[in-house]
Write a protein that holds these residues in place. Structure first.
Motif, PDB file in Angstrom:
ATOM      1  N   PRO A   1      -7.649  -2.584  -5.863  1.00  0.00           N
ATOM      2  CA  PRO A   1      -8.155  -2.759  -4.499  1.00  0.00           C
ATOM      3  C   PRO A   1      -7.443  -3.917  -3.812  1.00  0.00           C
ATOM      4  CG  PRO A   1      -9.953  -2.738  -6.100  1.00  0.00           C
ATOM      5  CD  PRO A   1      -8.670  -2.789  -6.872  1.00  0.00           C
ATOM      6  N   ALA A   2      -7.124  -3.722  -2.541  1.00  0.00           N
ATOM      7  CA  ALA A   2      -6.516  -4.803  -1.768  1.00  0.00           C
ATOM      8  C   ALA A   2      -7.558  -5.889  -1.526  1.00  0.00           C
ATOM      9  CB  ALA A   2      -5.982  -4.267  -0.444  1.00  0.00           C
ATOM     10  N   THR A   3      -7.137  -7.117  -1.476  1.00  0.00           N
ATOM     11  CA  THR A   3      -8.071  -8.224  -1.297  1.00  0.00           C
ATOM     12  C   THR A   3      -8.639  -8.267   0.115  1.00  0.00           C
ATOM     13  OG1 THR A   3      -6.209  -9.680  -0.811  1.00  0.00           O
ATOM     14  CG2 THR A   3      -7.009  -9.648  -3.077  1.00  0.00           C
ATOM     15  N   HIS A   4      -7.911  -7.746   1.078  1.00  0.00           N
ATOM     16  CA  HIS A   4      -8.336  -7.837   2.477  1.00  0.00           C
ATOM     17  C   HIS A   4      -9.081  -6.599   2.982  1.00  0.00           C
ATOM     18  CE1 HIS A   4      -4.479  -5.798   2.594  1.00  0.00           C
ATOM     19  NE2 HIS A   4      -4.885  -5.263   3.716  1.00  0.00           N
ATOM     20  N   SER A   5      -9.130  -5.515   2.188  1.00  0.00           N
ATOM     21  CA  SER A   5      -9.772  -4.287   2.641  1.00  0.00           C
ATOM     22  C   SER A   5     -10.243  -3.480   1.441  1.00  0.00           C
ATOM     23  CB  SER A   5      -8.783  -3.458   3.467  1.00  0.00           C
ATOM     24  OG  SER A   5      -9.271  -2.157   3.687  1.00  0.00           O
TER      25      SER A   5
ATOM     26  N   ASN B   1       0.837  -1.193   0.000  1.00  0.00           N
ATOM     27  CA  ASN B   1       0.000   0.000   0.000  1.00  0.00           C
ATOM     28  C   ASN B   1       0.878   1.252   0.000  1.00  0.00           C
ATOM     29  OD1 ASN B   1       0.751   0.608   2.693  1.00  0.00           O
ATOM     30  ND2 ASN B   1      -0.955  -0.534   3.516  1.00  0.00           N
ATOM     31  N   LEU B   2       0.245   2.407  -0.134  1.00  0.00           N
ATOM     32  CA  LEU B   2       0.977   3.663  -0.252  1.00  0.00           C
ATOM     33  C   LEU B   2       1.815   3.957   0.989  1.00  0.00           C
ATOM     34  CD1 LEU B   2       1.445   6.136  -2.070  1.00  0.00           C
ATOM     35  CD2 LEU B   2      -0.441   7.231  -0.860  1.00  0.00           C
ATOM     36  N   SER B   3       1.260   3.720   2.160  1.00  0.00           N
ATOM     37  CA  SER B   3       1.998   3.985   3.407  1.00  0.00           C
ATOM     38  C   SER B   3       3.252   3.119   3.499  1.00  0.00           C
ATOM     39  CB  SER B   3       1.115   3.737   4.626  1.00  0.00           C
ATOM     40  OG  SER B   3       0.042   4.629   4.641  1.00  0.00           O
ATOM     41  N   ALA B   4       3.126   1.855   3.132  1.00  0.00           N
ATOM     42  CA  ALA B   4       4.282   0.954   3.182  1.00  0.00           C
ATOM     43  C   ALA B   4       5.344   1.373   2.168  1.00  0.00           C
ATOM     44  CB  ALA B   4       3.845  -0.487   2.937  1.00  0.00           C
ATOM     45  N   LEU B   5       4.907   1.779   0.980  1.00  0.00           N
ATOM     46  CA  LEU B   5       5.858   2.242  -0.035  1.00  0.00           C
ATOM     47  C   LEU B   5       6.584   3.493   0.455  1.00  0.00           C
ATOM     48  CD1 LEU B   5       7.124   2.022  -2.840  1.00  0.00           C
ATOM     49  CD2 LEU B   5       5.139   3.267  -3.744  1.00  0.00           C
ATOM     50  N   ALA B   6       5.838   4.433   1.025  1.00  0.00           N
ATOM     51  CA  ALA B   6       6.444   5.663   1.556  1.00  0.00           C
ATOM     52  C   ALA B   6       7.452   5.329   2.654  1.00  0.00           C
ATOM     53  CB  ALA B   6       5.354   6.594   2.087  1.00  0.00           C
ATOM     54  N   LEU B   7       7.120   4.383   3.496  1.00  0.00           N
ATOM     55  CA  LEU B   7       8.021   3.974   4.569  1.00  0.00           C
ATOM     56  C   LEU B   7       9.316   3.387   4.008  1.00  0.00           C
ATOM     57  CD1 LEU B   7       8.270   3.710   7.659  1.00  0.00           C
ATOM     58  CD2 LEU B   7       7.263   1.433   7.435  1.00  0.00           C
TER      59      LEU B   7
ATOM     60  N   ARG C   1     -10.973  -0.354   1.501  1.00  0.00           N
ATOM     61  CA  ARG C   1     -10.428   1.006   1.567  1.00  0.00           C
ATOM     62  C   ARG C   1      -8.955   1.067   1.184  1.00  0.00           C
ATOM     63  NH1 ARG C   1     -11.873   3.622   7.151  1.00  0.00           N
ATOM     64  NH2 ARG C   1     -10.400   2.040   7.750  1.00  0.00           N
ATOM     65  N   GLU C   2      -8.259  -0.047   1.255  1.00  0.00           N
ATOM     66  CA  GLU C   2      -6.828  -0.049   0.972  1.00  0.00           C
ATOM     67  C   GLU C   2      -6.574  -0.299  -0.509  1.00  0.00           C
ATOM     68  OE1 GLU C   2      -3.098  -2.727   2.314  1.00  0.00           O
ATOM     69  OE2 GLU C   2      -4.330  -1.932   3.934  1.00  0.00           O
ATOM     70  N   VAL C   3      -5.572   0.411  -1.032  1.00  0.00           N
ATOM     71  CA  VAL C   3      -5.194   0.270  -2.439  1.00  0.00           C
ATOM     72  C   VAL C   3      -3.832  -0.398  -2.506  1.00  0.00           C
ATOM     73  CG1 VAL C   3      -4.651   1.535  -4.550  1.00  0.00           C
ATOM     74  CG2 VAL C   3      -6.551   2.272  -3.119  1.00  0.00           C
ATOM     75  N   ARG C   4      -3.737  -1.359  -3.375  1.00  0.00           N
ATOM     76  CA  ARG C   4      -2.492  -2.103  -3.588  1.00  0.00           C
ATOM     77  C   ARG C   4      -1.758  -1.492  -4.774  1.00  0.00           C
ATOM     78  NH1 ARG C   4      -2.568  -8.469  -4.916  1.00  0.00           N
ATOM     79  NH2 ARG C   4      -2.609  -7.738  -7.048  1.00  0.00           N
ATOM     80  N   ILE C   5      -0.453  -1.277  -4.612  1.00  0.00           N
ATOM     81  CA  ILE C   5       0.384  -0.709  -5.672  1.00  0.00           C
ATOM     82  C   ILE C   5       1.363  -1.791  -6.117  1.00  0.00           C
ATOM     83  CG2 ILE C   5       2.124   1.042  -6.221  1.00  0.00           C
ATOM     84  CD1 ILE C   5       0.805   2.697  -3.904  1.00  0.00           C
ATOM     85  N   GLU C   6       1.440  -1.966  -7.435  1.00  0.00           N
ATOM     86  CA  GLU C   6       2.397  -2.943  -7.959  1.00  0.00           C
ATOM     87  C   GLU C   6       2.892  -2.528  -9.340  1.00  0.00           C
ATOM     88  OE1 GLU C   6       0.629  -6.871  -8.524  1.00  0.00           O
ATOM     89  OE2 GLU C   6      -1.317  -5.905  -8.421  1.00  0.00           O
ATOM     90  N   VAL C   7       3.969  -3.127  -9.738  1.00  0.00           N
ATOM     91  CA  VAL C   7       4.616  -2.813 -11.019  1.00  0.00           C
ATOM     92  C   VAL C   7       3.813  -3.464 -12.149  1.00  0.00           C
ATOM     93  CG1 VAL C   7       6.759  -3.007 -12.345  1.00  0.00           C
ATOM     94  CG2 VAL C   7       6.858  -2.697  -9.855  1.00  0.00           C
ATOM     95  N   THR C   8       3.630  -2.708 -13.219  1.00  0.00           N
ATOM     96  CA  THR C   8       2.928  -3.210 -14.407  1.00  0.00           C
ATOM     97  C   THR C   8       3.903  -4.006 -15.281  1.00  0.00           C
ATOM     98  OG1 THR C   8       3.500  -1.292 -15.739  1.00  0.00           O
ATOM     99  CG2 THR C   8       1.437  -1.167 -14.465  1.00  0.00           C
ATOM    100  N   PRO C   9       3.381  -4.723 -16.266  1.00  0.00           N
ATOM    101  CA  PRO C   9       4.283  -5.388 -17.216  1.00  0.00           C
ATOM    102  C   PRO C   9       5.244  -4.391 -17.887  1.00  0.00           C
ATOM    103  CG  PRO C   9       2.096  -6.313 -17.431  1.00  0.00           C
ATOM    104  CD  PRO C   9       1.972  -5.134 -16.487  1.00  0.00           C
ATOM    105  N   ARG C  10       4.758  -3.204 -18.230  1.00  0.00           N
ATOM    106  CA  ARG C  10       5.638  -2.186 -18.837  1.00  0.00           C
ATOM    107  C   ARG C  10       6.722  -1.747 -17.843  1.00  0.00           C
ATOM    108  NH1 ARG C  10       5.700   3.582 -19.672  1.00  0.00           N
ATOM    109  NH2 ARG C  10       6.859   4.013 -21.569  1.00  0.00           N
ATOM    110  N   GLY C  11       6.352  -1.612 -16.577  1.00  0.00           N
ATOM    111  CA  GLY C  11       7.337  -1.274 -15.542  1.00  0.00           C
ATOM    112  C   GLY C  11       8.394  -2.351 -15.410  1.00  0.00           C
ATOM    113  N   HIS C  12       7.961  -3.615 -15.478  1.00  0.00           N
ATOM    114  CA  HIS C  12       8.919  -4.728 -15.427  1.00  0.00           C
ATOM    115  C   HIS C  12       9.859  -4.687 -16.630  1.00  0.00           C
ATOM    116  CE1 HIS C  12       7.555  -6.913 -11.906  1.00  0.00           C
ATOM    117  NE2 HIS C  12       6.306  -6.737 -12.294  1.00  0.00           N
TER     118      HIS C  12
END
Length: 148
Positions: free
Chosen positions: A86-90, A54-60, A92-103
Motif C-alpha cells: 500500500p502507498a503511504t499517501h493513499s 504505482n502501476l500507471s507510472a510504471l506503464a507510462l 487505494r494506491e499500490v506501490r510497486i518495487e523490486v524485491t531483494p531477489r529482483g535486486h
C-alpha cells in the motif's frame, strides 16, 4: 537520419554499432536466466530505476497499457522479483518495487555486463578510458529528458 550534420550522423552510427555489442551481451545473459523474458526484464529495470511507483507510472515509463503492465507485474510478483505494498499517501494506491531477489537478478546481469565491459576497457590505454568515461557521462546526461 533527419537533418543532422554528417559528422553527427557518423558518430551516431558508430555509437549505435557499439551499443549493439553491449545489447547482445545483455541478451546473452538474459537468455541464461530461467523465466526472465525481455519484457519482464524491462519491467524489472524500470521499477528499479524509477521506483517505487504505482502501476500507471510504471506503464507510462514502459510505454505500455496499464492492463498489460499489470499482467506482467502479477507474473513478477509471483516470481518474487517485484512486490506490491500500500502507498503511504493513499489507501487505494499500490506501490510497486523490486524485491531483494529482483535486486539479486539485476546485480547478476550487471556483474556479467561490467566484466565484459571491463575486459574491453582493459585493452584501451588509461587516458582513452578516462576520456571515454567522461564522454559517456556527458552523452548519458544529454540523453536524459529535460526537467519538467
Amino acid at each position: 537520419m533527419f537533418d543532422l550534420p554528417a559528422d553527427v550522423k557518423e558518430s551516431a552510427w558508430l555509437i549505435e554499432e557499439a551499443s549493439l555489442i553491449w545489447t547482445e551481451v545483455t541478451l546473452d545473459v538474459v537468455a541464461q536466466m530461467d523465466d526472465l523474458s525481455l519484457t519482464a526484464l524491462r519491467h524489472l529495470l524500470a521499477a528499479h530505476r524509477h521506483g517505487p511507483l504505482n502501476l500507471s507510472a510504471l506503464a507510462l515509463h514502459l510505454g505500455m497499457s496499464p492492463s498489460a503492465t499489470g499482467r506482467m507485474v502479477d507474473r513478477l510478483v509471483g516470481q518474487e522479483l517485484l512486490q506490491r505494498s500500500p502507498a503511504t499517501h493513499s489507501r487505494r494506491e499500490v506501490r510497486i518495487e523490486v524485491t531483494p531477489r529482483g535486486h539479486e537478478i539485476l546485480e547478476q546481469l550487471r556483474t556479467v555486463r561490467r566484466q565484459c565491459i571491463g575486459e574491453a576497457l582493459g585493452r584501451l590505454p588509461p587516458e582513452d578510458r578516462r576520456a571515454l568515461t567522461r564522454l559517456l557521462q556527458q552523452l548519458t546526461a544529454a540523453a536524459e529528458p529535460p526537467p519538467a
